[in-house]
Design a protein around this motif. Sequence first.
Motif, PDB file in Angstrom:
ATOM      1  N   PRO A 218       0.873  -1.167  -0.122  1.00 59.59           N
ATOM      2  CA  PRO A 218       0.024  -0.035  -0.129  1.00 59.59           C
ATOM      3  C   PRO A 218       0.738   1.315   0.143  1.00 59.59           C
ATOM      4  N   GLU A 219       2.153   0.990   0.190  1.00 57.65           N
ATOM      5  CA  GLU A 219       2.973   2.312   0.278  1.00 57.65           C
ATOM      6  C   GLU A 219       3.475   2.870  -1.006  1.00 57.65           C
ATOM      7  N   LEU A 220       3.258   2.136  -1.954  1.00 61.84           N
ATOM      8  CA  LEU A 220       3.752   2.642  -3.098  1.00 61.84           C
ATOM      9  C   LEU A 220       3.066   3.895  -3.602  1.00 61.84           C
ATOM     10  N   GLN A 221       3.797   4.895  -4.264  1.00 59.87           N
ATOM     11  CA  GLN A 221       3.202   6.051  -4.559  1.00 59.87           C
ATOM     12  C   GLN A 221       2.949   5.941  -6.247  1.00 59.87           C
ATOM     13  N   CYS A 222       1.744   6.373  -6.505  1.00 61.00           N
ATOM     14  CA  CYS A 222       1.457   6.289  -8.027  1.00 61.00           C
ATOM     15  C   CYS A 222      -0.068   7.013  -8.151  1.00 61.00           C
ATOM     16  N   SER A 223      -0.096   7.211  -9.506  1.00 60.94           N
ATOM     17  CA  SER A 223      -1.134   8.010  -9.952  1.00 60.94           C
ATOM     18  C   SER A 223      -2.601   7.227  -9.937  1.00 60.94           C
ATOM     19  N   TYR A 224      -2.463   6.072 -10.281  1.00 58.83           N
ATOM     20  CA  TYR A 224      -3.685   5.201 -10.407  1.00 58.83           C
ATOM     21  C   TYR A 224      -3.381   3.846  -9.633  1.00 58.83           C
ATOM     22  N   ALA A 225      -4.550   3.318  -9.269  1.00 54.78           N
ATOM     23  CA  ALA A 225      -4.504   1.813  -8.615  1.00 54.78           C
ATOM     24  C   ALA A 225      -5.467   1.097  -9.482  1.00 54.78           C
ATOM     25  N   ARG A 226      -5.044   0.096 -10.401  1.00 56.68           N
ATOM     26  CA  ARG A 226      -5.843  -0.673 -11.078  1.00 56.68           C
ATOM     27  C   ARG A 226      -6.453  -1.588 -10.284  1.00 56.68           C
ATOM     28  N   ILE A 227      -7.890  -1.504  -9.795  1.00 59.13           N
ATOM     29  CA  ILE A 227      -8.360  -2.370  -8.743  1.00 59.13           C
ATOM     30  C   ILE A 227      -9.589  -3.249  -9.443  1.00 59.13           C
ATOM     31  N   GLY A 228      -9.425  -4.541  -9.613  1.00 59.30           N
ATOM     32  CA  GLY A 228     -10.453  -5.422  -9.893  1.00 59.30           C
ATOM     33  C   GLY A 228     -10.983  -6.366  -9.318  1.00 59.30           C
ATOM     34  N   ILE A 229     -10.484  -7.454  -8.838  1.00 59.31           N
ATOM     35  CA  ILE A 229     -11.455  -8.435  -7.976  1.00 59.31           C
ATOM     36  C   ILE A 229     -11.525  -8.002  -6.782  1.00 59.31           C
ATOM     37  N   ALA A 230     -10.927  -7.218  -6.026  1.00 60.63           N
ATOM     38  CA  ALA A 230     -11.158  -6.711  -4.573  1.00 60.63           C
ATOM     39  C   ALA A 230     -12.212  -5.599  -4.858  1.00 60.63           C
ATOM     40  N   LEU A 231     -12.566  -5.077  -5.864  1.00 61.65           N
ATOM     41  CA  LEU A 231     -13.655  -4.085  -5.993  1.00 61.65           C
ATOM     42  C   LEU A 231     -14.796  -4.780  -6.006  1.00 61.65           C
ATOM     43  N   TYR A 232     -14.817  -5.895  -6.169  1.00 63.79           N
ATOM     44  CA  TYR A 232     -16.280  -6.877  -5.991  1.00 63.79           C
ATOM     45  C   TYR A 232     -16.254  -7.437  -4.779  1.00 63.79           C
ATOM     46  N   GLY A 233     -15.392  -7.320  -4.117  1.00 68.63           N
ATOM     47  CA  GLY A 233     -15.505  -8.050  -2.345  1.00 68.63           C
ATOM     48  C   GLY A 233     -14.805  -9.273  -2.516  1.00 68.63           C
ATOM     49  N   VAL A 234     -14.036  -9.502  -3.282  1.00 66.57           N
ATOM     50  CA  VAL A 234     -13.413 -11.143  -3.480  1.00 66.57           C
ATOM     51  C   VAL A 234     -12.162 -10.987  -3.507  1.00 66.57           C
ATOM     52  N   LEU A 235     -11.736 -12.064  -2.880  1.00 68.84           N
ATOM     53  CA  LEU A 235     -10.081 -12.437  -3.486  1.00 68.84           C
ATOM     54  C   LEU A 235      -9.926 -13.702  -4.154  1.00 68.84           C
ATOM     55  N   SER A 236      -8.715 -13.715  -4.879  1.00 69.47           N
ATOM     56  CA  SER A 236      -8.808 -14.826  -5.970  1.00 69.47           C
ATOM     57  C   SER A 236      -8.843 -16.111  -5.139  1.00 69.47           C
TER      58      SER A 236
END
Length: 380
Positions: A218-236
Amino acid sequence: MRTLTLHSNNLDRAWAEIHLANLGHNVKVLRNLLPHGCELMAVVKANAYGHGDVKIARYLNRIGVFSFAVATIEEGIRLRTYGIKGNILILGYTDPHRLPELVRYRLSQTVVDYKHAKQLNASEQPISVHIKIDTGMHRLGESCNNTAEIESIFQCRNLRVCGIYTHLYVADSTQEDDIAFTKEQLSDFYTLLEHLKQHRIKLPKMHIQSSYGILNYPELQCSYARIGIALYGVLSSPSNRTKIQPELRPVLSLKSRVVLIRQIVAGECVGYGRAFSASRNTRIAVLSIGYADGVPRSLSCGKGEVLIHGCRAPIIGRICMDQLMIDITDIHNVKRGDIATLLGEGGSEVITAEEVAAASETIANELLSRLGSRLERVYL
């Protein structure tokens, strides 16, 4: 996908319930994890992981999400056609002959390597692009070692370079060697960015993290975070253990109705290949859902379960294209028309996507994204 009520005549077979409040909750939780200045990029490829891309993106627009990622140009065009606002990045390859569509629908294209960049640039129509950098996965992207080629992409006069990114492809692992490899990826990526700066190239927006990148780095500095599976409340996978364990809520439940109940005697068989033979007098229920709807056939013969009247009932026999059978011998008062839950809560029990995926020897990402198009999506 249409918005239906729970009393719709279209829900007499099988459907998926999409809990938009849970999606909103997940967005809030995940945003709170992002570094300052980092924007959530919602990954809505593969029909929003089976949840319904247009409805999901519209809801995300309403709650202030305006950056999206898709896999194909068709997915991007579909979102624009239905009025989705904001930036839409195509993560996969698009043939240069479709460049006029990229312009028409205001889509950003991933440059998958230097040759692709030259082909896109040759069209003489300016487009927005993000440069994909290969730091070890060897899928898409120009190698991080090919600095001259990457510099040349920035010099392409018809390419507006709006982003540069890589993919941390073992970010889901907390094993020591995988952590070390991820750190090597980050070092290579940051070294490239420093090289570009030294050569007077103005850096565009940068993105590194996907779902597991946020949960483990979580500490990585960036402009975007591409969030897929976690957005839907699930882990792989249920075995994944992450550094951060936010309270995410599953967005999708999968349900079907009982369409037939029958009694068989000990020794009789059920389903194709006589794969199930009753060891006792057995009461079975037939559900109107099958592998054409996305239920993995590998859950046949007791490997999978459903919830009915708050109890777990095993799947017996082989799952068919359009139906499956369950053993309800020990569950009282089941009748035609009752609802069975294949994913989600039923009484005090719950069947998670991670659990079902593990039993199917796959990951939740595949399980959800393969849910069939004939399933109605009900948005709650």
